[in-house]
Design an enzyme around this catalytic site. Structure first.
Site, short mmCIF file in Angstrom:
data_model
loop_
_atom_site.label_atom_id
_atom_site.label_comp_id
_atom_site.label_asym_id
_atom_site.label_seq_id
_atom_site.Cartn_x
_atom_site.Cartn_y
_atom_site.Cartn_z
CB THR B 14 -0.93 0.05 1.23
OG1 THR B 14 -0.15 -0.18 2.41
CG2 THR B 14 -2.03 -0.99 1.15
CE LYS B 107 6.07 -0.31 12.40
NZ LYS B 107 5.53 -0.02 11.08
CD GLU B 131 9.04 12.67 9.90
OE1 GLU B 131 8.65 12.08 10.93
OE2 GLU B 131 9.70 13.72 9.93
N GLY B 136 3.52 7.35 11.01
CA GLY B 136 2.98 7.60 9.66
C GLY B 136 3.24 8.98 9.11
CE LYS B 207 4.86 2.58 14.47
NZ LYS B 207 3.39 2.43 14.51
#
Lengths: 443, 443
Positions: B14, B107, B131, B136, B207
């Site tokens: 995606t 991540k 980033e 997200g 994260k």
């Protein structure tokens, strides 16, 4: 060998002194990031007041900030003087012309002369950074200019003035009048002795003009903003908003529409459960809606010496790291004119508060004026609404005396609502100017 | 002449397909910012599935992402494969070794190998941008690495996993059970068939490990995080939180303490009126407390192809603009070890839910175990608490059967609360494992 960046700082108010404190506190941190940062020249109105800084070894005092801006000893000119013209403008121009990078917190200067200054900076190949000019410590300029560079922005809006938000928060939390809340804000140093600039919405409009240019690639155009302040907000409006599940906030909103850019500053009702409704006190919040990233909301301190100095320092670190971008993201020469959207084209729901003489047929007449302009009414309540009992207190009032009527409309146009309210006024059935507040559709 | 940046994209899920859509949509926008961006090579598991992209003129298909990473035709390798080891790691290393810039959303890879990869990128003088790996579309990496570079960060925390937040939001809004809400999240594609990684808190921990390194200048250390998921949260806990004016959120929290870095992932009660409490559904929110900037909160889409592609594209624009920074802000060699704060040193208030056998003296015994460890009790309620009537439903239950007891403590230590709860369990007065949830002090 570690590089060294030499600063000249003009203006030693709360931001300037906080910046000097920050640079001393984080000297080693900045050196570790690749460059020491040294203040080598300063200027301020009163040398006496800043004798400690003025007499620091290695620091040159300038009475004239324009001379400081040209000082061959500095790499970066930090403008913290303020004001849209005069010495701030001359000093920034002098610095750019001398090939110095400029960091400024001056929103008024940018709102009026930002495009010309950006063009000058580009010609000279230097930075003109201004993160501190909008929303204090919140990194909204960097977010628009860099993080969202590959997005098409549809709308940018926010709570951009801490004074107004403090006043509205105090009115909401403590059931205080506008005058009381303003006086408290002045006593606490949040509001100026002449508060017109803040509460009239003009400070918000300066910031919105800058944000809109970055968001839409248009020239900065302060004059095309419809500006309405918070002076007319009463405790009755605050109560009505609460009763209906809303908060009143002073918003700056810039939207890309089919017919141009709609830019406005006005008090707005926002849903109580929205994240921006939880931005209280002197805090600011800025939201950006874009095509790929969706909705971002940035919340943080909108003013104050330390937070503003943090943004100034972030801009300085960028320069130390060699990050030199066109100030307004695109080349200034490629910005398109900021064409205003068609007058009255704003669409949304509205809250209308009327003070009507309680005579038979009045409600029907009001409803007819709305219906004549295709305005569909979601709710219409006469009397007080507290504690979920609409109209409960209406019975206790004197018959024939003015009574409050609160109307919530479904989505309609600004044009239609203004015409309907004017017609209601002309009927002579209202005892004071009707209050009209936009209900802001978020997300 | 406009420059051109050539991309190789490995992984066409995606995010990859959204990135290709974004680059096509905003081709002119990017060219106006100074550089066209062209995808010249792609790789994915199934060529058949991506025939349209694979057969686009000017695009080379690679079966092997490692070969793609080394392709002399590319300037930037975009890694969207995922996984902490294996082909993703090999491909990123191959690209860096070949002197290519790398942009990744991975991540897990960074949480495990981030420091070594950052060092390699520095040696080669190329960018390693990520980033998209945290939260997200929210620009939290840029905010820490650039905007707050001149601040000392005290704490970074947030809602970093959209799946967990969606489940907790559904449980809160719709009074659904954990199992029901999880199933819905799976049906909607928010949760994996094996949801352990998300609901167990491990994705949040990955994260958090990255954020903590940027915040505190420490090496990335995933192993030092205490991780607790949301599996044990029941509707009783959600109800209790609401009754007391809180929401339950899965938070990742990293705090600089006197004895080291405290890093933990756990469900926490946050005040209903805090801004982070209004982060609902699959949305993420990250807060950063620093010495000069104060408290910043960034809210936005934490996942989804388009928002993640927006962050990947922002990273690419930085490279096109020549912004190449040390990936972890400081030089990787200068990062200090991430020393864990003293065990049990966490201080805060706690919510404890017990299911106790309703016998005389039970409440007194529980209170004594708390008191013995200097834990001061703010409230202790037996039975249901709905609608502001504590204990109202307790009367209807069968005498002697287990009844819920909810305790809110004043500030105490993790050590004390764990010991007290253990002692209560050992008394044999509770019918199931006690629930302990931290009450998070914000702001």
């Amino acid at each position: 060998m570690t590089k060294s960046l030499k600063l000249g700082v003009a203006g030693l108010g709360t931001v300037g002194t906080s910046l000097i404190e920050l640079l001393a506190t984080h000297r080693d941190r900045l050196a570790n990031l690749g460059s020491t940062v040294d203040v080598v020249a300063v200027s301020a109105r009163s040398k006496d007041k800043h004798r400690a800084i003025a007499e620091t070894a290695g620091v040159t005092w300038f009475d004239d900030p324009i001379a400081l801006a040209r000082d061959p000893a500095i790499d970066v000119f930090v403008e913290l003087i303020g004001g849209e013209d005069g010495v701030a403008k001359e000093a920034v121009e002098a610095a750019l012309n001398a090939g110095k990078h400029v960091v400024t917190a001056n929103k008024a200067l940018l709102a009026k002369h930002g495009v010309a200054l950006a063009q000058l900076a580009e010609e000279k190949g230097v930075a003109l950074n201004f993160e501190a000019a909008v929303a204090g410590g919140i990194p909204v300029i960097k977010t628009l200019r860099e993080s969202l560079a590959a997005n098409s922005v549809r709308r940018v809006y926010g709570i951009l003035n801490g004074t107004c938000n403090y006043i509205l928060s105090t009115m909401t939390d403590e059931k205080r009048s506008f005058g009381d809340a303003l006086k408290e804000a002045q006593d606490l140093g949040y509001a100026e002795a002449d508060p017109t600039f803040d509460i009239g919405g003009f400070d918000t409009a300066h910031k919105l003009a800058i944000l809109a240019s970055l968001a839409f690639g248009t020239e900065i155009n302060f004059d095309e903003i419809d500006v309405e302040g918070i002076q007319s907000i009463t405790d009755a409006d605050i109560e009505a908003a609460e009763d209906m599940g809303y908060c009143i906030k002073l918003l700056g909103v810039a939207t890309q529409t089919d017919s141009g850019i709609e830019m406005r500053v006005n008090p707005a009702m926002v849903p109580e459960e929205s994240a921006i409704a939880e931005v209280w006190g002197a805090t600011n919040g800025v939201a950006i809606d874009s095509d790929f990233c969706g909705s971002l909301l940035l919340v943080g301190p909108g003013a104050g010496g330390k937070a503003t100095a943090s943004s100034v320092a972030g801009d300085i670190v960028d320069i130390a790291r060699g990050i030199i971008l066109p100030p307004l993201m695109r080349k200034a020469a490629s910005l398109t004119p900021c064409v205003r959207s068609k007058l009255g084209s704003h669409q949304g729901a509205y809250y209308v508060r009327l003070s009507v003489y309680d005579r038979p047929g009045t409600m029907a007449a009001i409803a007819k004026h709305m219906g004549d302009r295709d305005i569909s009414i979601e709710s219409m309540v006469q009397g007080q609404m507290r504690a979920g009992v609409p109209g409960a207190e209406a019975r206790t009032k004197v018959r024939g005396a003015p009574a409050p009527v609160r109307i919530i409309t479904h989505e309609t146009t600004e044009e239609a609502i203004r015409q309907a309210v004017e017609a209601i006024e002309q009927d002579g059935k209202v005892s004071e100017r009707p209050q009209v507040i936009r209900i802001e559709k978020l997300g």
